[in-house]
Write a protein that holds these residues in place. Structure first.
Motif, PDB file in Angstrom:
ATOM      1  N   LEU A   1      -8.161  -4.135   1.171  1.00  0.00           N
ATOM      2  CA  LEU A   1      -8.254  -2.677   1.110  1.00  0.00           C
ATOM      3  C   LEU A   1      -8.369  -2.172   2.550  1.00  0.00           C
ATOM      4  O   LEU A   1      -9.478  -2.002   3.072  1.00  0.00           O
ATOM      5  CB  LEU A   1      -9.479  -2.251   0.291  1.00  0.00           C
ATOM      6  CG  LEU A   1      -9.452  -2.579  -1.200  1.00  0.00           C
ATOM      7  CD1 LEU A   1     -10.808  -2.302  -1.836  1.00  0.00           C
ATOM      8  CD2 LEU A   1      -8.369  -1.773  -1.906  1.00  0.00           C
TER       9      LEU A   1
ATOM     10  N   ALA B   1     -14.224  -2.947   0.373  1.00  0.00           N
ATOM     11  CA  ALA B   1     -13.741  -1.649   0.846  1.00  0.00           C
ATOM     12  C   ALA B   1     -14.346  -1.272   2.192  1.00  0.00           C
ATOM     13  O   ALA B   1     -13.673  -0.656   3.029  1.00  0.00           O
ATOM     14  CB  ALA B   1     -14.058  -0.575  -0.193  1.00  0.00           C
TER      15      ALA B   1
ATOM     16  N   GLU C   1      -7.705   0.701   3.921  1.00  0.00           N
ATOM     17  CA  GLU C   1      -7.750   2.148   4.123  1.00  0.00           C
ATOM     18  C   GLU C   1      -8.803   2.580   5.139  1.00  0.00           C
ATOM     19  O   GLU C   1      -8.546   3.445   5.993  1.00  0.00           O
ATOM     20  CB  GLU C   1      -8.010   2.860   2.788  1.00  0.00           C
ATOM     21  CG  GLU C   1      -6.812   2.881   1.849  1.00  0.00           C
ATOM     22  CD  GLU C   1      -6.714   1.633   0.988  1.00  0.00           C
ATOM     23  OE1 GLU C   1      -5.884   1.613   0.074  1.00  0.00           O
ATOM     24  OE2 GLU C   1      -7.472   0.662   1.247  1.00  0.00           O
TER      25      GLU C   1
ATOM     26  N   PRO D   1     -10.247   4.561   0.161  1.00  0.00           N
ATOM     27  CA  PRO D   1      -9.349   4.119  -0.926  1.00  0.00           C
ATOM     28  C   PRO D   1      -9.620   4.967  -2.171  1.00  0.00           C
ATOM     29  O   PRO D   1     -10.109   4.480  -3.196  1.00  0.00           O
ATOM     30  CB  PRO D   1      -9.731   2.649  -1.117  1.00  0.00           C
ATOM     31  CG  PRO D   1     -11.176   2.598  -0.735  1.00  0.00           C
ATOM     32  CD  PRO D   1     -11.368   3.626   0.351  1.00  0.00           C
TER      33      PRO D   1
ATOM     34  N   GLY E   1       0.810  -1.209   0.000  1.00  0.00           N
ATOM     35  CA  GLY E   1       0.000   0.000   0.000  1.00  0.00           C
ATOM     36  C   GLY E   1       0.840   1.253   0.000  1.00  0.00           C
ATOM     37  O   GLY E   1       1.996   1.254  -0.415  1.00  0.00           O
TER      38      GLY E   1
ATOM     39  N   GLY F   1      -4.031  -2.159  -0.535  1.00  0.00           N
ATOM     40  CA  GLY F   1      -4.164  -0.761  -0.912  1.00  0.00           C
ATOM     41  C   GLY F   1      -3.681  -0.497  -2.328  1.00  0.00           C
ATOM     42  O   GLY F   1      -4.248  -0.978  -3.305  1.00  0.00           O
TER      43      GLY F   1
END
Length: 273
Positions: free
Chosen positions: A141, A170, A143, A150, A67, A119
């Motif tokens: 993901l 996500a 984030e 993201p 990421g 990421g």
């Protein structure tokens, strides 16, 4: 191939293929702004290079990419305190530019994923034409678990696997392995060992070698324009491209090779005797 000098990337030309290795193993190849800009310079360098037919992306040290680089975020925070600009925006947006550039490059983009594929690494995988993975690679993901969206990655994930699946990944930050990534349509093939993964890559590049480079580039552009260009306009442009291909060097050579029961010149590894 005329390639730029790089620090965070290892570049190796292998005949018509360019091997690009993300080379920051100490941080699992986390994506710094410097690495992003090096990638963009490489993509730009090969874009008009007809001798380059595929670009292979993989990571050093057993990981693809973990990421974004947290150190870059800290640097942006410090810059924000001393500037009227928005360094957070520039940091984030530059990676989106790199993803779009990677997706639109005329060459075949092959991602070979192992270890962390998180990421930004997930995003790079989603813009590839062919994605190969080690079965034990870890995708995700993360984030939102860090309080972040993201932002640049999400549109490419949606394009890759559809809105419903992308939303779940996500909004939960779920982690999953290469086998599940294949089920979701993120990667195309999975190998149970590094040796088997290398064999999959070799097989893929041999398949690419059999395809005419200009025909591949035109086909890729056509497919990427689906949903972006009105269908009638898209089909009209495709017909013009087909006509030009039939009358061009590749169409002529491909037809002759078929009639003469031989490989086309772009498919021959070594010159025929």
């Amino acid at each position: 191939m005329q390639l730029p000098d790089t620090t965070d990337l290892q570049l190796r030309a292998d005949g018509p293929f360019l091997q690009v290795t993300l080379n920051r193993p100490a941080c699992r190849n986390a994506m710094s702004l410097a690495m992003v800009r090096e990638l963009m310079a490489v993509f730009e360098a090969v874009r008009e290079d007809a001798s380059c037919r595929a670009v292979v992306l993989r990571g050093a040290g057993g990981h693809f990419c973990a990421g974004g680089d947290i150190k870059d975020m800290a640097g942006a925070r410090a810059a924000a305190q001393q500037s009227d600009g928005d360094p957070y925006y520039e940091l984030n947006r530059e990676f989106g530019r790199a993803l779009l550039q990677a997706e639109r490059m005329p060459q075949v983009l092959v991602a070979v994923t192992e270890g962390a594929v998180l990421g930004g690494g997930f995003g790079l995988c989603c813009v590839s034409d062919v994605a190969l993975s080690h079965a034990d690679a870890q995708f995700g993901l993360p984030e939102t678990s860090l309080g972040l969206p993201p932002a640049q990655i999400a549109p490419f994930v949606v394009k890759r696997i559809g809105l419903t699946r992308a939303r779940r990944l996500a909004l939960t930050g779920a982690r999953f392995d290469g086998r599940r990534a294949r089920e979701l349509g993120i990667v195309h093939e999975v190998a149970e060992s590094t040796t088997a993964l290398d064999a999959l890559l070799a097989e893929t590049l041999e398949q690419v070698r059999r395809c005419a480079p200009r025909a591949n580039a035109v086909t890729k552009e056509l497919m990427l324009n689906v949903g972006q260009v009105a269908l009638d306009e898209l089909l009209d442009g495709a017909a013009h491209a087909f006509s030009a291909a039939v009358r061009g060097d590749e169409g002529t050579e491909g037809t002759l090779a078929f009639v003469q029961k031989r490989k086309a010149r772009w498919a021959v590894t070594e010159p025929e005797a």
